[in-house]
Motif scaffolding. Structure first.
Motif, short mmCIF file in Angstrom:
data_model
loop_
_atom_site.label_atom_id
_atom_site.label_comp_id
_atom_site.label_asym_id
_atom_site.label_seq_id
_atom_site.Cartn_x
_atom_site.Cartn_y
_atom_site.Cartn_z
N HIS A 67 4.24 8.85 -9.29
CA HIS A 67 3.48 9.94 -8.66
C HIS A 67 4.12 11.27 -9.04
O HIS A 67 5.34 11.40 -9.13
N ARG A 78 0.86 -1.18 0.00
CA ARG A 78 0.00 0.00 0.00
C ARG A 78 0.89 1.23 0.00
O ARG A 78 1.71 1.42 0.91
N TRP A 79 0.73 2.06 -1.03
CA TRP A 79 1.53 3.28 -1.17
C TRP A 79 0.77 4.45 -0.55
O TRP A 79 -0.45 4.54 -0.62
N ASP A 80 1.52 5.38 0.02
CA ASP A 80 0.94 6.60 0.59
C ASP A 80 1.81 7.77 0.14
O ASP A 80 2.94 7.94 0.62
N LYS A 84 5.48 6.87 1.66
CA LYS A 84 5.42 5.75 2.60
C LYS A 84 4.95 4.48 1.90
O LYS A 84 4.03 4.52 1.08
N GLU A 104 3.76 0.47 2.83
CA GLU A 104 3.41 -0.58 3.77
C GLU A 104 3.39 -1.92 3.03
O GLU A 104 2.92 -1.99 1.90
N ASP A 108 0.24 11.44 -1.20
CA ASP A 108 -0.51 12.53 -0.58
C ASP A 108 -1.61 11.99 0.34
O ASP A 108 -2.10 12.69 1.22
N SER A 109 -2.01 10.74 0.14
CA SER A 109 -2.98 10.06 0.99
C SER A 109 -2.84 8.57 0.76
O SER A 109 -2.31 8.13 -0.27
N SER A 110 -3.32 7.77 1.72
CA SER A 110 -3.16 6.33 1.62
C SER A 110 -3.97 5.76 0.47
O SER A 110 -5.12 6.15 0.25
N GLY A 111 -3.37 4.80 -0.21
CA GLY A 111 -4.08 4.09 -1.26
C GLY A 111 -4.68 2.80 -0.72
O GLY A 111 -4.81 2.60 0.49
N ASP A 112 -5.05 1.91 -1.61
CA ASP A 112 -5.63 0.62 -1.23
C ASP A 112 -4.54 -0.46 -1.24
O ASP A 112 -3.51 -0.33 -1.90
N THR A 149 9.41 4.64 5.17
CA THR A 149 9.15 6.01 4.74
C THR A 149 10.44 6.66 4.27
O THR A 149 11.48 6.53 4.92
#
Length: 420
Positions: free
Chosen positions: A100, A80-82, A111, A113, A84-88, A125
């Motif tokens: 991006h 899961r990439w983050d 970031k 995960e 500007d905001s967390s993705g799925d 991160t």
């Protein structure tokens, strides 16, 4: 045996049993904290950023190919990439590489995960630097003032550039066209108020063809007029109406490399296309706010491959179409922040395909990529150099200099690009 010795023996036996249970269950053989007691270690998150720094135009690559796990094959991991905001959560194999683009400068955090089939996770991160990398514009010169004399204006509306550097300005409320050198020296003028050939009723958009001939949208007379570079009348077509080939205030005009003519027909809410001799070919657009519809379009221009850029003025947006009228994209919206408009009514393109918009009541020029991504803006309301009062027509020369019809200040202003 004394009671004390019996108690000590019992304690030793109990301690031995606890140690056997603990070590027999593997309690001291692996890291503690995975939560499932089966010896499975969390996966390891890792990624690289390519490049490690860039600008707001940079499409950064994030590569998580080096993620690993001690039990599951990498193909079973999820990521899961983050940015500007967390993705799925998605499969590692499909999304181990992500891209991006950031739209503001500064230090940014990315970031990652990672989790395995047992639900164990790891997080990594990293930071990167995003610089503006955007060309800014500085004031060069201005010419004109309110009046009726040579080189004076009463609400100049549109600007067109000739191949030899001449600058043509529609001096709308003086019902004439004025011609200047690139540094603002007056050369000639033509037109007066009326309905005869060569006369105008509030002339608007101007275009110059490959032979140097000048086409003028004669707005209030609902027609197009064609002149030599020095203002000798050549031809005209159109009259008021709603059927194909007629106009309800033609307001801007553009000509492609083979002489096909595109006219923004303002109050008919459409674009009409004509041959070099004024023969009607086709039209597109209708009244409305849905994508592909138009409300009082006030400017039209073309890029090198024939795409059509329209200032969809009363919808506060720019729309881009293919040559056949198929919508490519739209951007904008009512407002005063970057990328928003309050009556966009002038539009120009430079040789790189960047889009410049005259943002009327925000009293500024905004610049975008060819995809509609905001780059920069300059100007605010005022009368000093570099300030605007309802900037409208825009033209960009081969050196990137930007000519602006500063309408209510009755002048032309010129700006040049500066290195980022």
């Amino acid at each position: 045996m004394s009671r004390v010795r019996r108690g000590a023996a019992v304690f030793i036996v109990m301690l031995a049993i606890c140690c056997l249970v603990f070590f027999g269950c593997g309690g001291g053989g692996h890291k503690i904290g995975n939560g499932n007691g089966d010896g499975n270690l969390p996966p390891v998150a890792d990624f690289v950023i390519i490049p490690t720094s860039g600008t707001i135009n940079t499409n950064f690559q994030f590569d998580a190919s080096n993620c690993s796990d001690d039990q599951d094959p990498s193909s079973l991991l999820e990521v899961r990439w983050d940015f500007d905001s967390s993705g799925d959560w998605t499969s590692w194999s499909a999304n181990k590489i992500a891209y991006h683009q950031y739209f503001s400068e500064g230090t940014k955090a990315a970031k990652l995960e990672v989790r395995d089939t047992g639900g164990l996770k790891d997080v990594k991160t990293k930071v990167l630097t995003v610089e503006s990398g955007v060309t800014t514009y500085e004031f060069v010169m201005t010419w004109g003032s309110a009046g009726t004399g040579d080189g004076e204006f009463h609400y100049p509306r549109y600007i067109a550039l000739g191949d030899n550097g001449q600058v043509f300005v529609s001096d709308a409320n003086n019902d004439r066209i004025q011609k200047f050198t690139s540094d603002g020296v007056f050369l000639t003028k033509w037109g007066s108020r009326g309905t005869d050939e060569g006369q105008f009723d509030t002339p608007q958009g101007i275009a110059v063809d490959k032979d140097g001939n000048v086409y003028v949208c004669d707005g209030g007379n609902h027609r197009i007029q064609k002149f030599t570079p020095d203002g000798v009348f050549l031809a005209k077509w159109g009259r008021e109406g709603k059927i194909s080939g007629r106009f309800d205030f033609p307001i801007d005009i553009a000509i492609d490399s083979v002489g096909i003519i595109y006219v923004a027909d303002k109050f008919n809410h459409r674009i009409q296309v004509f041959g070099p001799d004024g023969t009607y070919i086709r039209k597109f657009g209708s009244y409305g706010s849905e994508e592909g519809q138009l409300r009082q379009p006030e400017d039209v221009t073309l890029d090198g491959v024939g795409n059509i850029y329209i200032a969809d003025t009363s919808n506060h947006r720019i729309q881009i179409f293919q040559n056949d009228g198929t919508l490519i994209r739209a951007f904008g919206g009512l407002g005063s922040t970057n990328g928003q408009f309050n009556i966009p009514w002038g539009i120009g393109l430079d040789s790189d395909g960047s889009i410049y918009v005259g943002d009327k009541y925000n009293h500024r020029i905004q610049k975008f990529t060819s995809d509609g991504v905001f780059l920069t803006q300059w100007g605010s309301e005022g009368t000093d150099d570099g300030y605007f009062d309802c900037p409208k027509g825009i033209a960009i020369d081969d050196n990137g200099n930007v000519y602006v019809a500063d309408m209510r200040n009755s002048r032309v202003q010129v700006f040049r690009p500066t290195a980022p």
